[in-house]
Design a protein around this motif. Sequence first.
Motif, PDB file in Angstrom:
ATOM      1  N   GLU B  14      40.896  -3.381  39.737  1.00 18.17           N
ATOM      2  CA  GLU B  14      42.115  -2.570  39.662  1.00 18.17           C
ATOM      3  C   GLU B  14      42.368  -2.083  38.243  1.00 18.17           C
ATOM      4  O   GLU B  14      42.805  -0.958  38.017  1.00 18.17           O
ATOM      5  CB  GLU B  14      43.331  -3.379  40.161  1.00 18.17           C
ATOM      6  CG  GLU B  14      43.401  -3.528  41.663  1.00 18.17           C
ATOM      7  CD  GLU B  14      43.428  -2.184  42.381  1.00 18.17           C
ATOM      8  OE1 GLU B  14      44.210  -1.307  42.001  1.00 18.17           O
ATOM      9  OE2 GLU B  14      42.609  -2.007  43.319  1.00 18.17           O
ATOM     10  N   LYS B  15      42.083  -2.955  37.279  1.00 25.17           N
ATOM     11  CA  LYS B  15      42.319  -2.585  35.872  1.00 25.17           C
ATOM     12  C   LYS B  15      41.327  -1.521  35.399  1.00 25.17           C
ATOM     13  O   LYS B  15      41.661  -0.655  34.591  1.00 25.17           O
ATOM     14  CB  LYS B  15      42.191  -3.829  34.983  1.00 25.17           C
ATOM     15  CG  LYS B  15      43.305  -4.853  35.182  1.00 25.17           C
ATOM     16  CD  LYS B  15      44.584  -4.367  34.526  1.00 25.17           C
ATOM     17  CE  LYS B  15      45.664  -5.424  34.506  1.00 25.17           C
ATOM     18  NZ  LYS B  15      46.335  -5.622  35.762  1.00 25.17           N
ATOM     19  N   LEU B  16      40.078  -1.607  35.891  1.00 27.52           N
ATOM     20  CA  LEU B  16      39.027  -0.731  35.361  1.00 27.52           C
ATOM     21  C   LEU B  16      38.949   0.630  36.067  1.00 27.52           C
ATOM     22  O   LEU B  16      38.405   1.577  35.508  1.00 27.52           O
ATOM     23  CB  LEU B  16      37.663  -1.431  35.470  1.00 27.52           C
ATOM     24  CG  LEU B  16      37.518  -2.749  34.701  1.00 27.52           C
ATOM     25  CD1 LEU B  16      36.088  -3.260  34.812  1.00 27.52           C
ATOM     26  CD2 LEU B  16      37.895  -2.566  33.229  1.00 27.52           C
ATOM     27  N   LYS B  17      39.490   0.698  37.259  1.00 24.07           N
ATOM     28  CA  LYS B  17      39.392   1.918  38.077  1.00 24.07           C
ATOM     29  C   LYS B  17      39.698   3.218  37.338  1.00 24.07           C
ATOM     30  O   LYS B  17      39.001   4.206  37.523  1.00 24.07           O
ATOM     31  CB  LYS B  17      40.370   1.807  39.259  1.00 24.07           C
ATOM     32  CG  LYS B  17      39.795   1.218  40.519  1.00 24.07           C
ATOM     33  CD  LYS B  17      40.904   1.219  41.556  1.00 24.07           C
ATOM     34  CE  LYS B  17      40.490   0.535  42.825  1.00 24.07           C
ATOM     35  NZ  LYS B  17      41.623   0.455  43.768  1.00 24.07           N
ATOM     36  N   ASP B  87      36.718   4.040  26.820  1.00 24.85           N
ATOM     37  CA  ASP B  87      38.121   4.330  27.123  1.00 24.85           C
ATOM     38  C   ASP B  87      38.968   3.059  27.148  1.00 24.85           C
ATOM     39  O   ASP B  87      40.176   3.106  26.984  1.00 24.85           O
ATOM     40  CB  ASP B  87      38.228   4.996  28.503  1.00 24.85           C
ATOM     41  CG  ASP B  87      37.316   6.203  28.605  1.00 24.85           C
ATOM     42  OD1 ASP B  87      37.363   7.047  27.691  1.00 24.85           O
ATOM     43  OD2 ASP B  87      36.522   6.277  29.563  1.00 24.85           O
ATOM     44  N   ALA B  88      38.309   1.929  27.413  1.00 30.80           N
ATOM     45  CA  ALA B  88      39.043   0.659  27.502  1.00 30.80           C
ATOM     46  C   ALA B  88      38.065  -0.491  27.267  1.00 30.80           C
ATOM     47  O   ALA B  88      36.842  -0.306  27.334  1.00 30.80           O
ATOM     48  CB  ALA B  88      39.699   0.507  28.867  1.00 30.80           C
ATOM     49  N   ILE B  89      38.624  -1.645  26.972  1.00 26.53           N
ATOM     50  CA  ILE B  89      37.809  -2.843  26.733  1.00 26.53           C
ATOM     51  C   ILE B  89      38.289  -3.937  27.681  1.00 26.53           C
ATOM     52  O   ILE B  89      39.495  -4.105  27.887  1.00 26.53           O
ATOM     53  CB  ILE B  89      37.954  -3.329  25.277  1.00 26.53           C
ATOM     54  CG1 ILE B  89      37.495  -2.243  24.298  1.00 26.53           C
ATOM     55  CG2 ILE B  89      37.161  -4.627  25.050  1.00 26.53           C
ATOM     56  CD1 ILE B  89      37.803  -2.537  22.842  1.00 26.53           C
ATOM     57  N   MET B  90      37.337  -4.661  28.248  1.00 27.47           N
ATOM     58  CA  MET B  90      37.684  -5.876  28.985  1.00 27.47           C
ATOM     59  C   MET B  90      37.014  -7.026  28.269  1.00 27.47           C
ATOM     60  O   MET B  90      35.801  -7.034  28.076  1.00 27.47           O
ATOM     61  CB  MET B  90      37.223  -5.798  30.440  1.00 27.47           C
ATOM     62  CG  MET B  90      37.531  -7.061  31.215  1.00 27.47           C
ATOM     63  SD  MET B  90      37.442  -6.813  32.997  1.00 27.47           S
ATOM     64  CE  MET B  90      39.064  -6.097  33.322  1.00 27.47           C
ATOM     65  N   SER B  91      37.820  -8.000  27.841  1.00 25.71           N
ATOM     66  CA  SER B  91      37.285  -9.147  27.104  1.00 25.71           C
ATOM     67  C   SER B  91      37.253 -10.366  28.011  1.00 25.71           C
ATOM     68  O   SER B  91      38.227 -10.663  28.703  1.00 25.71           O
ATOM     69  CB  SER B  91      38.172  -9.442  25.893  1.00 25.71           C
ATOM     70  OG  SER B  91      37.857 -10.719  25.372  1.00 25.71           O
ATOM     71  N   VAL B  92      36.109 -11.052  27.988  1.00 24.06           N
ATOM     72  CA  VAL B  92      36.038 -12.317  28.741  1.00 24.06           C
ATOM     73  C   VAL B  92      36.045 -13.497  27.762  1.00 24.06           C
ATOM     74  O   VAL B  92      35.549 -14.571  28.065  1.00 24.06           O
ATOM     75  CB  VAL B  92      34.810 -12.367  29.678  1.00 24.06           C
ATOM     76  CG1 VAL B  92      35.054 -11.530  30.911  1.00 24.06           C
ATOM     77  CG2 VAL B  92      33.533 -11.939  28.980  1.00 24.06           C
ATOM     78  N   ALA B  93      36.620 -13.274  26.593  1.00 23.98           N
ATOM     79  CA  ALA B  93      36.857 -14.375  25.651  1.00 23.98           C
ATOM     80  C   ALA B  93      38.190 -15.015  26.000  1.00 23.98           C
ATOM     81  O   ALA B  93      38.902 -14.551  26.897  1.00 23.98           O
ATOM     82  CB  ALA B  93      36.870 -13.838  24.229  1.00 23.98           C
ATOM     83  N   CYS B  94      38.548 -16.069  25.279  1.00 25.58           N
ATOM     84  CA  CYS B  94      39.852 -16.703  25.503  1.00 25.58           C
ATOM     85  C   CYS B  94      40.957 -15.737  25.066  1.00 25.58           C
ATOM     86  O   CYS B  94      40.689 -14.667  24.515  1.00 25.58           O
ATOM     87  CB  CYS B  94      39.925 -18.007  24.718  1.00 25.58           C
ATOM     88  SG  CYS B  94      40.028 -17.734  22.929  1.00 25.58           S
ATOM     89  N   GLY B 113      39.571 -10.532  30.991  1.00 24.54           N
ATOM     90  CA  GLY B 113      38.756 -10.713  32.188  1.00 24.54           C
ATOM     91  C   GLY B 113      38.801 -12.149  32.681  1.00 24.54           C
ATOM     92  O   GLY B 113      38.273 -12.460  33.749  1.00 24.54           O
ATOM     93  N   VAL B 114      39.407 -13.019  31.872  1.00 26.47           N
ATOM     94  CA  VAL B 114      39.479 -14.437  32.250  1.00 26.47           C
ATOM     95  C   VAL B 114      40.903 -14.949  32.087  1.00 26.47           C
ATOM     96  O   VAL B 114      41.726 -14.340  31.397  1.00 26.47           O
ATOM     97  CB  VAL B 114      38.538 -15.308  31.366  1.00 26.47           C
ATOM     98  CG1 VAL B 114      37.078 -14.939  31.589  1.00 26.47           C
ATOM     99  CG2 VAL B 114      38.901 -15.219  29.893  1.00 26.47           C
ATOM    100  N   ASN B 115      41.170 -16.064  32.724  1.00 18.81           N
ATOM    101  CA  ASN B 115      42.404 -16.813  32.478  1.00 18.81           C
ATOM    102  C   ASN B 115      42.035 -18.024  31.624  1.00 18.81           C
ATOM    103  O   ASN B 115      41.163 -18.804  31.999  1.00 18.81           O
ATOM    104  CB  ASN B 115      43.020 -17.287  33.802  1.00 18.81           C
ATOM    105  CG  ASN B 115      43.583 -16.130  34.599  1.00 18.81           C
ATOM    106  OD1 ASN B 115      44.195 -15.218  34.050  1.00 18.81           O
ATOM    107  ND2 ASN B 115      43.358 -16.145  35.908  1.00 18.81           N
ATOM    108  N   THR B 116      42.667 -18.148  30.469  1.00 21.84           N
ATOM    109  CA  THR B 116      42.427 -19.286  29.583  1.00 21.84           C
ATOM    110  C   THR B 116      43.379 -20.403  29.985  1.00 21.84           C
ATOM    111  O   THR B 116      44.584 -20.177  30.069  1.00 21.84           O
ATOM    112  CB  THR B 116      42.672 -18.882  28.116  1.00 21.84           C
ATOM    113  OG1 THR B 116      41.872 -17.747  27.825  1.00 21.84           O
ATOM    114  CG2 THR B 116      42.346 -20.023  27.175  1.00 21.84           C
ATOM    115  N   SER B 117      42.819 -21.577  30.274  1.00 23.09           N
ATOM    116  CA  SER B 117      43.707 -22.556  30.914  1.00 23.09           C
ATOM    117  C   SER B 117      43.744 -23.947  30.305  1.00 23.09           C
ATOM    118  O   SER B 117      44.656 -24.714  30.600  1.00 23.09           O
ATOM    119  CB  SER B 117      43.328 -22.683  32.394  1.00 23.09           C
ATOM    120  OG  SER B 117      41.960 -23.006  32.528  1.00 23.09           O
ATOM    121  N   ALA B 118      42.776 -24.316  29.466  1.00 20.23           N
ATOM    122  CA  ALA B 118      42.792 -25.713  29.017  1.00 20.23           C
ATOM    123  C   ALA B 118      41.862 -25.934  27.831  1.00 20.23           C
ATOM    124  O   ALA B 118      41.094 -25.055  27.453  1.00 20.23           O
ATOM    125  CB  ALA B 118      42.363 -26.623  30.177  1.00 20.23           C
TER     126      ALA B 118
END
Lengths: 146, 223
Positions: B14-17, B87-94, B113-118
């Motif tokens: 949805e974000k990248l569309k 046009d946009a960046i998706m980061s899968v870092a914390c 791109g991720v949920n940082t949780s612990a």
Amino acid sequence: MSNRAEQAKQGLEIVVLYCQHGICDDAKASAWSQDAEGMYVRAVMMPCSSKLEVPYILKILESGADAVEIVACPEKSCKLLTGSLRAERRVEYIRGLLEKIGYAPERVGISRKLAQKPDELIKIAGTRADAVRSLGTNPMKTGEQQ
Amino acid sequence: MIFAEWKPIAELIEKLKPYKKVLLAGCATCVAECAAGGEKEVETLAPLLRMALQKQGHTVEIVTATLDKQCEWEFVEQLAEQAAEVDAIMSVACGIGVQALAERFDPKPVYPGVNTSALTIREEAGLWAGRCAACGDCVLGETFGYCPIARCAKSLLNGPCGGTRKSGKCEVNEDVDCIWNLIVERAYERGQIESLAEPKRTKNWSNSGHGGPKRVIREDLRQ
């Protein structure tokens, strides 16, 4: 017409990745391809099925292959002990990922065989082709929406 | 390590569309250790996103890069050229990495791109468990090396809650040790069980999230 378009017209494209320990000695080759009934088979030999990495399989599908079949050794025959078990777990993981994006998990499969001849690998590819034939070609190949 | 997990792929799609070209940026440090955002995960997620987007009729070019660290400006700078072309960046870092990219490449949209949780340790292959809550007032010296903040479901500081199972597991999750059971066992082993009966000092929660945004200055390190 491009090679890929020609292949699409002819039938399904099946990629077979097989463990070098599961093929008979006189048939060992790093990579080969062959037209077969209703499909085009590309086969690549791996040092061990445990070398199978998740991104490799996804990139093969992204590039348009209709299905990928991994041919690993039976669990107790694996020369690296747990190689084929790891491969099986990765296949399950990939199938889960495919489901999440709405792709049929049947597009990736694994069989466990030893002492295979190339003809037998073609038969295994045929079984995988039969499993995905009803799904149609990979939408990545034709650029179509499913 | 900082632990993160992929967001649902449908949410990412949805974000990248809306975009034509997107940079998927990984980090080779913590999120690589927890198999969420290292190079392998970036190269796994990228084809998945391309396939999912195409299936839905969206043509989005996704390019990839993985930095050694997304939380250090020197490394972030390495993305400048690629960032300028998308046009946009998706980061899968914390969350730290995501914010670093958002700050450096403003006004480019940057999405997590991720949920940082612990904060976790890898207990064994494919199994991570929380070990630290970054509470800002460490009590490990009084609890025999087991953290009751991160590892007790109720973050109790004064002994087990009474819900410990006979197996020594937590009443909330039978796969998880009751950390106070372990603390008590270790105290017995060391002949120091009396120490647990001593009144505890009041915990200073203000040194973590409870004290507002964290900001630390070390004059000896400043330029």
